[in-house]
Design a protein around this motif. Structure first.
Motif, short mmCIF file in Angstrom:
data_model
loop_
_atom_site.label_atom_id
_atom_site.label_comp_id
_atom_site.label_asym_id
_atom_site.label_seq_id
_atom_site.Cartn_x
_atom_site.Cartn_y
_atom_site.Cartn_z
N GLY A 196 8.05 -5.55 1.11
CA GLY A 196 8.53 -4.35 0.92
C GLY A 196 7.46 -2.86 -0.37
O GLY A 196 7.24 -2.51 -0.62
N LEU A 197 7.35 -4.61 -2.04
CA LEU A 197 7.32 -4.21 -2.62
C LEU A 197 5.74 -4.08 -2.64
O LEU A 197 5.89 -3.26 -3.06
CB LEU A 197 7.74 -5.29 -3.62
N ALA A 198 5.47 -4.19 -1.69
CA ALA A 198 4.06 -4.94 -1.72
C ALA A 198 2.89 -2.73 -1.10
O ALA A 198 2.83 -2.88 -1.97
CB ALA A 198 2.93 -5.86 -1.54
N VAL A 199 4.33 -2.69 -0.26
CA VAL A 199 4.43 -1.38 0.62
C VAL A 199 4.14 -0.44 -0.64
O VAL A 199 3.65 0.71 -0.57
CB VAL A 199 5.24 -1.47 1.57
N ALA A 200 6.40 -0.46 -1.31
CA ALA A 200 5.71 0.50 -2.13
C ALA A 200 4.73 0.38 -3.40
O ALA A 200 4.54 1.60 -3.90
CB ALA A 200 6.94 0.39 -2.91
N GLN A 201 3.90 -0.27 -3.98
CA GLN A 201 2.70 -0.71 -4.77
C GLN A 201 2.31 0.15 -3.98
O GLN A 201 0.81 1.36 -4.73
CB GLN A 201 2.12 -1.43 -4.57
N GLY A 202 1.77 0.34 -2.42
CA GLY A 202 0.74 0.82 -2.34
C GLY A 202 0.72 2.19 -2.09
O GLY A 202 -0.68 3.04 -2.75
N LEU A 203 1.79 2.75 -2.14
CA LEU A 203 2.19 4.39 -2.00
C LEU A 203 2.41 4.96 -3.09
O LEU A 203 1.58 5.60 -3.84
CB LEU A 203 4.00 4.70 -0.96
N ILE A 204 2.31 3.79 -3.87
CA ILE A 204 2.10 4.52 -5.71
C ILE A 204 0.98 4.78 -6.03
O ILE A 204 0.32 5.69 -6.76
CB ILE A 204 3.22 4.07 -7.04
N ALA A 205 -0.09 3.43 -5.80
CA ALA A 205 -1.01 3.47 -6.24
C ALA A 205 -2.03 4.71 -5.83
O ALA A 205 -2.54 5.17 -6.32
CB ALA A 205 -1.10 1.68 -5.75
N ALA A 206 -2.15 5.05 -4.58
CA ALA A 206 -3.19 6.01 -3.46
C ALA A 206 -2.39 7.24 -3.99
O ALA A 206 -2.85 8.43 -3.41
CB ALA A 206 -2.68 6.09 -2.28
N GLY A 207 -1.13 7.47 -4.82
CA GLY A 207 -0.54 8.68 -5.16
C GLY A 207 0.12 9.63 -4.52
O GLY A 207 0.34 10.43 -3.92
N THR A 208 0.57 8.50 -2.81
CA THR A 208 1.47 8.95 -1.82
C THR A 208 2.74 9.50 -1.91
O THR A 208 3.43 10.37 -1.22
CB THR A 208 1.00 8.48 -0.81
N ALA A 209 3.07 8.72 -3.31
CA ALA A 209 4.40 9.42 -3.63
C ALA A 209 4.48 9.00 -5.17
O ALA A 209 3.87 7.01 -5.39
CB ALA A 209 5.30 8.20 -2.70
N ASP A 210 5.71 9.15 -5.99
CA ASP A 210 5.33 8.81 -7.36
C ASP A 210 7.09 8.00 -7.75
O ASP A 210 6.99 7.33 -8.43
CB ASP A 210 5.98 9.90 -8.29
N SER A 211 7.23 7.56 -6.81
CA SER A 211 8.90 7.11 -6.70
C SER A 211 9.29 6.43 -5.41
O SER A 211 9.28 7.17 -4.65
CB SER A 211 10.12 7.60 -7.64
N VAL A 212 9.97 4.89 -5.46
CA VAL A 212 10.24 4.60 -3.87
C VAL A 212 11.18 3.63 -3.79
O VAL A 212 11.90 2.73 -4.95
CB VAL A 212 8.68 3.33 -3.50
N LEU A 213 12.66 4.18 -3.11
CA LEU A 213 13.18 3.30 -2.98
C LEU A 213 12.80 2.84 -2.06
O LEU A 213 12.47 2.66 -0.89
CB LEU A 213 14.82 3.76 -2.14
N VAL A 214 13.19 0.81 -2.24
CA VAL A 214 12.56 -0.72 -1.80
C VAL A 214 14.50 -1.16 -1.65
O VAL A 214 14.71 -2.11 -1.86
CB VAL A 214 12.21 -1.51 -2.11
N VAL A 215 14.75 -1.29 -0.55
CA VAL A 215 15.80 -1.93 0.60
C VAL A 215 15.94 -2.88 1.59
O VAL A 215 14.83 -2.72 2.25
CB VAL A 215 16.96 -1.00 0.96
N GLY A 216 16.08 -4.06 0.89
CA GLY A 216 16.82 -5.20 1.93
C GLY A 216 17.89 -5.33 2.47
O GLY A 216 18.68 -5.58 1.93
#
Length: 357
Positions: free
Chosen positions: A122-142
């Protein structure tokens, strides 16, 4: 975009939630035909928390997500990633519901299924969203409630507890405290039967006739033990290399809380002092995708994760899947500054068997 301009994912908040009901080994002894001490000696677990009827993985995720959002002072995020192997429903995913219940309807929201390695994925997915500019902030929940998925008479059921943990990531710079290093991920589908629920999917439904497949979680404990040590060790070394850290540079290891003996062997193979491997498995048990963020929150609240600590995260789960990453622990809103009253148990143990409360 040049590599140096790619935004980093910076951790700015953490929170967790475990259900109030605590189940000690003594409560399981008669049903499993094992003594409480036998369970502890083989797992390092004395108790775990389990959901009451009517409480789902999504409910746990909402509570943990709210805690993380409060401590981050972000308020709302652009995306929600939920790592779980016990979703509220097979369809739809749990993340859109969690986002909506947290007041973020319209946010990007998706589930990740990598079992106990799900949070690192999930952290890796969030990294991708932020790196791509799709999101500037992400909540990652396990979040997981595997007490609902284990066979009551299976001795491996003693391992599993329920809970949720969450972090908030925002776009930032790679030199900031809290910036995640590269996520090292891997899988081996040839081992899918070592940790599995055979029933309930299209594989079962595609077979005409015959008895329904087993709907309980099954675990080949001994084989999983050795593969977990092997893959977490190798992924951790890769993540350390990517961060340009040596094992002696690591202040804290925060690993998936599957078994106290796995944690001890992992530290030994990495050449990291055992006391640097944090653990709350004695009171929490194996909470699958939730274990790393729950431990991050508990350790931060206990003061054993401090700003500037170099932290290694690593996990192994069904799939088979595994992953590791690194970060320097940041300084953010302290728990006593949170306006929310914390009602879940905050017990923390480090190292195996040594109570810090």
């Amino acid at each position: 975009m040049r590599a140096q301009e790619v935004p980093a994912s910076v951790l700015v908040g953490v929170g967790s939630w475990v259900p109030p009901r605590r189940v000690a080994n003594e409560e399981l002894a008669e049903r499993l035909g094992r003594s409480p001490e036998w369970m502890y000696q083989r797992s390092g677990i004395r108790s775990r928390h389990v959901v009451e009827p009517g409480t789902s993985s999504g409910d746990l995720a909402v509570e943990a997500g709210r805690e993380a959002l409060v401590r981050s002072a972000v308020g709302q995020v652009a995306a929600v990633v939920v790592a779980t192997t016990s979703p509220d429903r097979p369809c739809p995913g749990t993340a859109p519901s969690v986002a909506s219940r947290l007041g973020m309807a319209g946010a990007t929201a998706l589930d990740v299924q990598a079992v106990c390695a799900g949070f690192v994925y999930g952290l890796a997915v969030a990294q991708g969203l932020i790196a791509a500019g799709t999101a500037d902030s992400v909540l990652v929940v396990g979040t997981d409630s595997l007490s609902l998925s284990v066979a009551p008479d299976d001795p491996t059921s003693m391992l599993f507890g329920d809970g949720a943990g969450a972090v908030v990531l925002r776009s930032g710079h790679c030199e900031e405290p809290g910036a995640l290093g590269p996520c090292v991920l891997g899988s081996d589908g040839g081992g899918r039967d070592l940790i599995t629920v055979r029933g309930g999917g299209s594989e079962e439904r595609s077979r005409p006739g015959g008895a329904p497949a087993d709907r309980y979680l099954r675990l080949e404990g001994q084989e999983v033990f050795w593969r977990a040590v092997q893959h977490m060790t190798s992924a951790s070394r890769e993540a350390l290399d990517a961060a340009r850290w040596k094992p002696q540079d690591v202040d804290r290891i925060v690993a998936h809380q599957a078994n106290a003996r796995i944690l001890a062997m992992l530290a030994e193979r990495l050449g990291v002092d055992a006391e640097r491997a944090l653990s709350n498995v004695e009171q929490i048990g194996n909470t699958s995708a939730a274990s790393i963020p729950i431990l991050l929150d508990h350790a931060d609240r206990a003061g054993d994760l401090r700003p500037g600590h170099r932290v290694l995260l690593t996990a192994f789960g069904g799939g088979l899947t595994w992953g590791s990453t690194t970060l320097v622990w940041p300084d953010f809103l302290s728990p006593d500054q949170s306006p929310h009253q914390l009602s879940s148990e905050r017990r923390y143990v480090r190292p195996f068997g040594e109570d810090l409360d």
